[in-house]
Design an enzyme around this catalytic site. Structure first.
Site, PDB file in Angstrom:
ATOM      1  N   GLU A  46      75.125  66.490  25.482  1.00  6.99           N
ATOM      2  CA  GLU A  46      75.708  66.404  26.822  1.00  6.99           C
ATOM      3  C   GLU A  46      75.192  67.548  27.681  1.00  6.99           C
ATOM      4  O   GLU A  46      74.851  68.631  27.178  1.00  6.99           O
ATOM      5  CB  GLU A  46      77.238  66.474  26.741  1.00  6.99           C
ATOM      6  CG  GLU A  46      77.929  66.339  28.085  1.00  6.99           C
ATOM      7  CD  GLU A  46      79.446  66.201  27.970  1.00  6.99           C
ATOM      8  OE1 GLU A  46      80.103  66.063  29.016  1.00  6.99           O
ATOM      9  OE2 GLU A  46      79.960  66.231  26.837  1.00  6.99           O
ATOM     10  N   ASN A 193      83.050  56.737  29.806  1.00  5.09           N
ATOM     11  CA  ASN A 193      83.445  57.701  28.771  1.00  5.09           C
ATOM     12  C   ASN A 193      84.854  58.208  29.060  1.00  5.09           C
ATOM     13  O   ASN A 193      85.165  58.591  30.191  1.00  5.09           O
ATOM     14  CB  ASN A 193      82.484  58.891  28.760  1.00  5.09           C
ATOM     15  CG  ASN A 193      83.006  60.045  27.915  1.00  5.09           C
ATOM     16  OD1 ASN A 193      82.923  60.012  26.698  1.00  5.09           O
ATOM     17  ND2 ASN A 193      83.583  61.063  28.551  1.00  5.09           N
ATOM     18  N   GLU A 194      85.696  58.204  28.025  1.00  9.87           N
ATOM     19  CA  GLU A 194      87.057  58.744  28.138  1.00  9.87           C
ATOM     20  C   GLU A 194      87.726  58.303  29.434  1.00  9.87           C
ATOM     21  O   GLU A 194      88.202  59.127  30.231  1.00  9.87           O
ATOM     22  CB  GLU A 194      87.048  60.268  27.982  1.00  9.87           C
ATOM     23  CG  GLU A 194      86.600  60.696  26.593  1.00  9.87           C
ATOM     24  CD  GLU A 194      86.800  62.173  26.293  1.00  9.87           C
ATOM     25  OE1 GLU A 194      87.222  62.935  27.192  1.00  9.87           O
ATOM     26  OE2 GLU A 194      86.523  62.575  25.143  1.00  9.87           O
ATOM     27  N   TYR A 262      88.799  65.002  17.525  1.00  4.38           N
ATOM     28  CA  TYR A 262      88.303  66.303  17.096  1.00  4.38           C
ATOM     29  C   TYR A 262      89.272  66.939  16.105  1.00  4.38           C
ATOM     30  O   TYR A 262      90.477  66.662  16.140  1.00  4.38           O
ATOM     31  CB  TYR A 262      88.122  67.226  18.298  1.00  4.38           C
ATOM     32  CG  TYR A 262      86.970  66.849  19.195  1.00  4.38           C
ATOM     33  CD1 TYR A 262      85.690  67.354  18.975  1.00  4.38           C
ATOM     34  CD2 TYR A 262      87.145  65.977  20.265  1.00  4.38           C
ATOM     35  CE1 TYR A 262      84.622  67.018  19.796  1.00  4.38           C
ATOM     36  CE2 TYR A 262      86.087  65.627  21.094  1.00  4.38           C
ATOM     37  CZ  TYR A 262      84.828  66.149  20.859  1.00  4.38           C
ATOM     38  OH  TYR A 262      83.777  65.803  21.664  1.00  4.38           O
ATOM     39  N   GLU A 317      82.532  60.622  19.330  1.00  4.07           N
ATOM     40  CA  GLU A 317      82.753  62.072  19.451  1.00  4.07           C
ATOM     41  C   GLU A 317      83.675  62.508  18.322  1.00  4.07           C
ATOM     42  O   GLU A 317      84.794  62.007  18.206  1.00  4.07           O
ATOM     43  CB  GLU A 317      83.358  62.447  20.816  1.00  4.07           C
ATOM     44  CG  GLU A 317      82.392  62.337  21.983  1.00  4.07           C
ATOM     45  CD  GLU A 317      82.940  62.915  23.282  1.00  4.07           C
ATOM     46  OE1 GLU A 317      83.777  63.853  23.221  1.00  4.07           O
ATOM     47  OE2 GLU A 317      82.543  62.434  24.355  1.00  4.07           O
ATOM     48  N   GLN A 366      78.428  68.866  19.135  1.00  4.31           N
ATOM     49  CA  GLN A 366      77.242  68.299  19.732  1.00  4.31           C
ATOM     50  C   GLN A 366      76.010  68.877  19.083  1.00  4.31           C
ATOM     51  O   GLN A 366      76.114  69.789  18.275  1.00  4.31           O
ATOM     52  CB  GLN A 366      77.236  68.545  21.237  1.00  4.31           C
ATOM     53  CG  GLN A 366      78.327  67.806  21.979  1.00  4.31           C
ATOM     54  CD  GLN A 366      78.243  67.977  23.498  1.00  4.31           C
ATOM     55  OE1 GLN A 366      77.293  68.527  24.032  1.00  4.31           O
ATOM     56  NE2 GLN A 366      79.266  67.529  24.188  1.00  4.31           N
TER      57      GLN A 366
END
Length: 513
Positions: A46, A193-194, A262, A317, A366
């Protein structure tokens, strides 16, 4: 005196054996059905901190050896890692990114303020051509995340045409004008995204309708299998989000639904990347192992609306996320990568492997200098992190047949709480070689694994281990190889029955030929 020394050593060995806990792993070597999609070992880049600029991309006038501005040492490392798929340009950044700002003469490209990550000003010198050419160099499939939050349907449809149309259309003509005659034939596309957060704070019903509109206009011309469109999926345990998407989006318009999760102990106070201690380690591993419950429950919802399994789960992610003081000097969301991260990687990849029937892609967050990165850079220096080494050890599972297994494990106990100490996954490749990945997350005690591999004629076992003296150890720019894989010989046995001893906080991959 010598007799006394030998007696002491024998006593130490007895104590170590007493500490070692037993686990049993039974691998069903003749019952493989599902292939572990290589894209489970995907990555994510990103426009965030020093991931792209001053990470992957240094510019073609840099003194650091590069190819068209991309560091050669990073290209070499990613080729060695066998990166199968790479997601770009975000993340939250994707829904502020307008792809036409990043094509054509670099001197004429407009700058952009990165409003999500530090307010930095970017000159768009790294754009579509640069990213897709990078993917070609490292042998990875590109995964482009489209702008739905602040973009328009035509903008995303034009991007598809620009990179995929063979010629004769307005956008393919523009691509050819910009120096790329042949189309890249990009298959994987994220539709926003999101969307529940930085992508627009949308309700799932609103986004589902918006997704239907965008995916309808993403026409493909060249790929006989069609585009692979991925809906912006749930935030962790938001099962209602998955329910709505699976219920409201017609199956011909969707190939994958995403999930973001996460290994965070507390979003308000994530804890340090270094010098964290066993309490924070235990909590982090508890958060990481929660992935098993997450994917199981999301898959159950998908099965309800899609019993044929036409829509895949894409965990695009995942990884460890901490508070790092180094972010003040080394870039937004920069953090060191310790043996704790190796444990997260090994245990999580075992979970993904074991759900290979539905999980067809995952993207570690990432790839360089951000969060659980596999590579860290500092000017001309580059280091490979413990996470890099785990993912390289595990790449033997890519496109291999998942072998079902039964696991019984003792617990890793801390302050009255328990977690399963051992995790495992296994596969058989085209040559018939069997690979078993084993992780012991226990911070203090070894684990003895009784490994049963009935039904195989393979006899020669070898192994590789990633371990270190301290849980908080890491590679840094002055000691780049402090943690690296070593030959593993902590096993004995024959005829399909083995006894394997896993040191504390270690990752082991065994091969049986």
């Amino acid at each position: 005196m010598r007799r006394g020394i030998l007696s002491t050593l024998a006593l130490v060995l007895l104590v170590v054996q007493a500490w070692a806990q037993d686990a049993t792993v039974t691998v069903k070597t003749t019952e493989g059905e599902h292939v572990i999609n290589r894209n489970i070992y995907g990555h994510f880049a990103e426009h965030l901190g020093r991931c792209i600029y001053d990470g992957i991309y240094v510019g073609d006038d840099s003194t650091i050896p590069n190819t068209d501005g991309v560091r050669n040492d990073i290209i070499d490392a990613l080729v060695e890692l066998k990166v199968p798929v790479l997601r770009w340009p975000g993340g939250c950044f994707a829904d502020t990114y307008h792809w036409m700002d990043g094509i054509g003469d670099p001197a004429k490209r407009p700058s952009i303020v990165n409003q999500w990550w530090g307010g930095s000003v970017e000159d768009n010198s790294f754009g579509t051509h640069d990213f897709l050419n990078l993917c070609e160099r490292i042998g990875a499939e590109p995964y482009l995340a489209g702008n739905v939050g602040s973009g328009q349907v035509k903008e995303l449809a034009d991007w598809v045409q620009y990179v995929n149309h063979p010629g004769g259309s307005p956008m393919s003509g523009l691509r050819i004008e910009n120096g790329q005659k042949e189309p890249w034939n990009v298959k994987y596309w994220g539709v926003g995204n999101e969307m529940w957060g930085c992508g627009g704070n949308m309700a799932p019903e609103f986004y589902a309708n918006l997704y239907r509109q965008y995916s309808t206009f993403m026409t493909d011309w060249t790929n006989s299998d069609g585009l692979y469109r991925i809906a912006s999926g749930a935030n962790g345990a938001d099962y209602q989000w998955t329910e709505v998407l699976m219920r409201d989006i017609p199956k011909p318009l969707i190939e994958g639904v995403a999930l973001h999760s996460y290994s965070v102990i507390d979003w308000g106070k994530k804890g340090p990347a270094k010098n964290f201690g066993e309490e924070l380690y235990f909590k982090t591993m508890k958060a990481a192992l929660f992935m098993e419950e997450l994917v199981t429950k999301h898959i159950a919802i998908m099965d309800k609306y899609d019993p044929e399994g036409r829509v895949d789960l894409i965990v695009d992610e995942w990884g460890g996320w901490y508070d790092s003081k180094e972010s003040e000097t080394m870039g937004v969301l920069y953090q060191q990568n310790t043996m704790r991260d190796a444990m997260i990687a090994g245990a999580t990849l075992n979970i993904f492997n074991n759900h290979a029937d539905r999980i067809k892609m995952a993207n570690l967050a990432q790839i360089v200098n951000v969060l659980q990165a596999v590579i860290l850079t500092n000017e001309e220096k580059l280091i490979l992190t413990p996470t890099y080494h785990v993912m390289k050890m595990y790449n033997v599972h890519q496109d291999a047949v998942l072998l079902p297994l039964e696991l019984e494990t003792s617990d890793y106990e801390f302050q009255g709480e328990k977690l399963p100490a051992v995790s495992a996954s296994a596969s058989k490749d085209e040559s018939g070689a069997i690979h078993i990945s084993l992780v012991n997350i226990d911070a203090k005690e070894s684990q003895t694994v009784i490994l049963n591999l009935d039904g195989t004629d393979n006899k020669k076992m070898t192994g590789e281990i990633l371990a270190s003296d301290k849980l908080e150890d890491y590679n840094d720019f002055d000691e780049a190889d402090k943690i690296s894989p070593k030959k593993f010989s902590g096993f004995k046995g024959k005829n399909g029955e083995y006894k394997v001893t896993l040191p504390p906080f270690s990752v082991v991959v065994l091969e049986l030929k």
